[in-house]
Write an enzyme that holds these catalytic residues in place. Structure first.
Site, PDB file in Angstrom:
ATOM      1  N   LYS A   1      45.674  49.124  42.713  1.00  0.00           N
ATOM      2  CA  LYS A   1      45.902  50.474  42.230  1.00  0.00           C
ATOM      3  C   LYS A   1      46.752  51.290  43.208  1.00  0.00           C
ATOM      4  O   LYS A   1      47.338  52.293  42.842  1.00  0.00           O
ATOM      5  CB  LYS A   1      44.552  51.203  42.059  1.00  0.00           C
ATOM      6  CG  LYS A   1      43.586  50.491  41.151  1.00  0.00           C
ATOM      7  CD  LYS A   1      42.212  51.200  41.254  1.00  0.00           C
ATOM      8  CE  LYS A   1      41.172  50.421  40.497  1.00  0.00           C
ATOM      9  NZ  LYS A   1      39.823  50.914  40.786  1.00  0.00           N
ATOM     10  N   GLY A   2      46.767  50.879  44.460  1.00  0.00           N
ATOM     11  CA  GLY A   2      47.307  51.701  45.532  1.00  0.00           C
ATOM     12  C   GLY A   2      48.742  52.162  45.403  1.00  0.00           C
ATOM     13  O   GLY A   2      49.113  53.204  45.919  1.00  0.00           O
TER      14      GLY A   2
ATOM     15  N   ASP B   1      51.260  49.925  48.471  1.00  0.00           N
ATOM     16  CA  ASP B   1      51.003  51.093  49.308  1.00  0.00           C
ATOM     17  C   ASP B   1      51.089  50.759  50.792  1.00  0.00           C
ATOM     18  O   ASP B   1      51.626  51.512  51.583  1.00  0.00           O
ATOM     19  CB  ASP B   1      49.634  51.726  48.965  1.00  0.00           C
ATOM     20  CG  ASP B   1      48.475  50.734  48.993  1.00  0.00           C
ATOM     21  OD1 ASP B   1      48.706  49.524  49.230  1.00  0.00           O
ATOM     22  OD2 ASP B   1      47.332  51.176  48.775  1.00  0.00           O
TER      23      ASP B   1
ATOM     24  N   ASP C   1      49.300  45.178  55.370  1.00  0.00           N
ATOM     25  CA  ASP C   1      48.309  45.154  56.446  1.00  0.00           C
ATOM     26  C   ASP C   1      48.239  43.739  57.016  1.00  0.00           C
ATOM     27  O   ASP C   1      49.105  43.345  57.793  1.00  0.00           O
ATOM     28  CB  ASP C   1      46.981  45.638  55.844  1.00  0.00           C
ATOM     29  CG  ASP C   1      45.889  45.857  56.856  1.00  0.00           C
ATOM     30  OD1 ASP C   1      46.169  46.386  57.931  1.00  0.00           O
ATOM     31  OD2 ASP C   1      44.721  45.505  56.573  1.00  0.00           O
TER      32      ASP C   1
ATOM     33  N   LYS D   1      51.732  48.121  58.705  1.00  0.00           N
ATOM     34  CA  LYS D   1      50.915  48.029  59.926  1.00  0.00           C
ATOM     35  C   LYS D   1      51.167  46.670  60.554  1.00  0.00           C
ATOM     36  O   LYS D   1      50.352  45.757  60.441  1.00  0.00           O
ATOM     37  CB  LYS D   1      49.425  48.083  59.552  1.00  0.00           C
ATOM     38  CG  LYS D   1      48.784  49.428  59.453  1.00  0.00           C
ATOM     39  CD  LYS D   1      47.268  49.210  59.325  1.00  0.00           C
ATOM     40  CE  LYS D   1      46.590  50.361  58.642  1.00  0.00           C
ATOM     41  NZ  LYS D   1      45.180  50.078  58.323  1.00  0.00           N
TER      42      LYS D   1
ATOM     43  N   PHE E   1      42.906  53.235  60.043  1.00  0.00           N
ATOM     44  CA  PHE E   1      42.652  53.238  58.603  1.00  0.00           C
ATOM     45  C   PHE E   1      43.032  54.600  58.026  1.00  0.00           C
ATOM     46  O   PHE E   1      42.532  55.626  58.467  1.00  0.00           O
ATOM     47  CB  PHE E   1      41.184  52.917  58.308  1.00  0.00           C
ATOM     48  CG  PHE E   1      40.953  52.605  56.863  1.00  0.00           C
ATOM     49  CD1 PHE E   1      41.205  51.333  56.366  1.00  0.00           C
ATOM     50  CD2 PHE E   1      40.514  53.592  55.988  1.00  0.00           C
ATOM     51  CE1 PHE E   1      41.027  51.042  55.020  1.00  0.00           C
ATOM     52  CE2 PHE E   1      40.328  53.314  54.639  1.00  0.00           C
ATOM     53  CZ  PHE E   1      40.585  52.039  54.158  1.00  0.00           C
ATOM     54  N   VAL E   2      43.934  54.589  57.060  1.00  0.00           N
ATOM     55  CA  VAL E   2      44.445  55.850  56.514  1.00  0.00           C
ATOM     56  C   VAL E   2      44.177  55.954  55.014  1.00  0.00           C
ATOM     57  O   VAL E   2      43.995  54.941  54.332  1.00  0.00           O
ATOM     58  CB  VAL E   2      45.966  55.995  56.774  1.00  0.00           C
ATOM     59  CG1 VAL E   2      46.241  56.151  58.257  1.00  0.00           C
ATOM     60  CG2 VAL E   2      46.745  54.822  56.205  1.00  0.00           C
TER      61      VAL E   2
ATOM     62  N   ASP F   1      43.127  54.364  49.374  1.00  0.00           N
ATOM     63  CA  ASP F   1      41.743  54.794  49.174  1.00  0.00           C
ATOM     64  C   ASP F   1      40.807  54.346  50.280  1.00  0.00           C
ATOM     65  O   ASP F   1      41.109  53.426  51.045  1.00  0.00           O
ATOM     66  CB  ASP F   1      41.204  54.214  47.866  1.00  0.00           C
ATOM     67  CG  ASP F   1      40.935  52.711  47.968  1.00  0.00           C
ATOM     68  OD1 ASP F   1      41.870  51.963  48.304  1.00  0.00           O
ATOM     69  OD2 ASP F   1      39.788  52.295  47.756  1.00  0.00           O
TER      70      ASP F   1
ATOM     71  N   ARG G   1      42.669  58.721  46.829  1.00  0.00           N
ATOM     72  CA  ARG G   1      44.011  58.314  46.407  1.00  0.00           C
ATOM     73  C   ARG G   1      44.848  59.523  45.998  1.00  0.00           C
ATOM     74  O   ARG G   1      46.066  59.511  46.074  1.00  0.00           O
ATOM     75  CB  ARG G   1      43.938  57.361  45.208  1.00  0.00           C
ATOM     76  CG  ARG G   1      43.296  56.024  45.511  1.00  0.00           C
ATOM     77  CD  ARG G   1      43.524  55.075  44.344  1.00  0.00           C
ATOM     78  NE  ARG G   1      42.633  53.932  44.346  1.00  0.00           N
ATOM     79  CZ  ARG G   1      42.840  52.800  45.006  1.00  0.00           C
ATOM     80  NH1 ARG G   1      43.923  52.655  45.739  1.00  0.00           N
ATOM     81  NH2 ARG G   1      41.971  51.813  44.952  1.00  0.00           N
TER      82      ARG G   1
HETATM   83  P1  IMP Z   1      46.650  43.083  53.129  1.00  0.00           P
HETATM   84  O1  IMP Z   1      46.451  42.104  52.011  1.00  0.00           O
HETATM   85  O2  IMP Z   1      45.663  42.849  54.250  1.00  0.00           O
HETATM   86  O3  IMP Z   1      48.065  43.186  53.628  1.00  0.00           O
HETATM   87  O4  IMP Z   1      46.172  44.471  52.619  1.00  0.00           O
HETATM   88  C1  IMP Z   1      46.809  45.165  51.649  1.00  0.00           C
HETATM   89  C2  IMP Z   1      45.834  46.081  50.964  1.00  0.00           C
HETATM   90  O5  IMP Z   1      44.773  46.494  51.838  1.00  0.00           O
HETATM   91  C3  IMP Z   1      46.519  47.332  50.545  1.00  0.00           C
HETATM   92  O6  IMP Z   1      47.049  47.235  49.252  1.00  0.00           O
HETATM   93  C4  IMP Z   1      45.392  48.360  50.635  1.00  0.00           C
HETATM   94  O7  IMP Z   1      44.714  48.415  49.413  1.00  0.00           O
HETATM   95  C5  IMP Z   1      44.453  47.843  51.668  1.00  0.00           C
HETATM   96  N1  IMP Z   1      44.571  48.566  52.961  1.00  0.00           N
HETATM   97  C6  IMP Z   1      45.013  48.064  54.132  1.00  0.00           C
HETATM   98  N2  IMP Z   1      45.019  48.998  55.096  1.00  0.00           N
HETATM   99  C7  IMP Z   1      44.572  50.140  54.524  1.00  0.00           C
HETATM  100  C8  IMP Z   1      44.359  51.485  55.013  1.00  0.00           C
HETATM  101  O8  IMP Z   1      44.603  51.855  56.175  1.00  0.00           O
HETATM  102  N3  IMP Z   1      43.882  52.370  54.095  1.00  0.00           N
HETATM  103  C9  IMP Z   1      43.613  52.052  52.807  1.00  0.00           C
HETATM  104  N4  IMP Z   1      43.808  50.818  52.308  1.00  0.00           N
HETATM  105  C10 IMP Z   1      44.275  49.863  53.161  1.00  0.00           C
HETATM  106 MG    MG Z   2      45.652  48.289  47.537  1.00  0.00          MG
END
Ligand code: IMP
Ligand code: MG
Length: 181
Positions: free
Chosen positions: A42-43, A99, A102, A130, A151-152, A158, A164
């Site tokens: 959803k982000g 969004d 990470d 990040k 964490f933001v 969210d 959001r």
């Molecule tokens: P990844 O798969 O670890 O790269 O994470 C991606 C997803 O983790 C993003 O689409 C977000 O939903 C969530 N996420 C990662 N860091 C944050 C944060 O700081 N705040 C909120 N959601 C986060």
């Molecule tokens: Mg997300």
């Protein structure tokens, strides 16, 4: 809701300026080519909406659902639901929009899934990056801001499903993490 925010990292005006810049880069890169923007729900909903309205070139829009967070702030099992149909993927240039990048798990998995389903090209555009958290080798082709390991929330991001709808990006107060999980 605003009371739960400790610090504002990016105010609305700065966000929109950053998106203007990246929308320009994306526009130049795809000018003259057919492509589809694939928002990761959803982000990405708020970022994708602002981004595409700043790209004055023909494009199509699709969405995919990916979820890896429960109520906490650490990545869990990744769940993916595909909405685009075969004809929206096969032979198409796709731009995945999320969004935040990470650990890289979500984008890495989505890129290989779309390639396996016959996409001609898969690129990515993220609102926040990040790099310090990366667990898989993945770099976005376009990004608006790089953030530190914090964490933001807000502007689509969210915590436990909330925040959001904040028009800015901020860090939550410590008490919020402990009281709502
Ligand atoms: P990844 O798969 O670890 O790269 O994470 C991606 C997803 O983790 C993003 O689409 C977000 O939903 C969530 N996420 C990662 N860091 C944050 C944060 O700081 N705040 C909120 N959601 C986060
Ligand atoms: Mg997300």
């Amino acid at each position: 809701m605003h009371d739960d925010i400790k610090t504002v990292l990016y105010a609305e005006e700065e966000i929109l300026q950053g998106i203007d810049r990246v929308a320009g880069e994306v526009t130049e890169s795809y000018r003259g080519h057919d492509f589809t923007v694939v928002g990761v729900l959803k982000g990405s909903c708020i970022f994708a909406a602002d981004l595409i309205r700043r790209m004055p070139i023909p494009l199509e829009l699709a969405f995919v659902y990916a979820s890896s967070y429960g109520a906490g702030t650490e990545s869990g099992e990744l769940e993916v639901n595909f909405f685009p149909s075969e004809h929206e993927i096969e032979g198409r240039r796709l731009l995945l929009v999320d969004d935040i990048l990470d650990s890289g798990q979500t984008m890495h998995r989505l890129k290989s899934e779309f390639e396996a389903r016959g996409a001609a090209e898969v690129k990515s555009c993220v609102f926040l990056d990040k790099p310090s958290r990366r667990a898989l080798p993945f770099e976005a082709d376009f990004r608006v801001f790089e953030v530190q390991n914090l964490f933001v929330v807000g502007y689509g991001l969210d915590f436990a499903g909330r925040y959001r709808n904040l028009p800015y990006v901020g860090a939550l107060r410590e008490e919020v993490f402990t009281s709502k999980v």
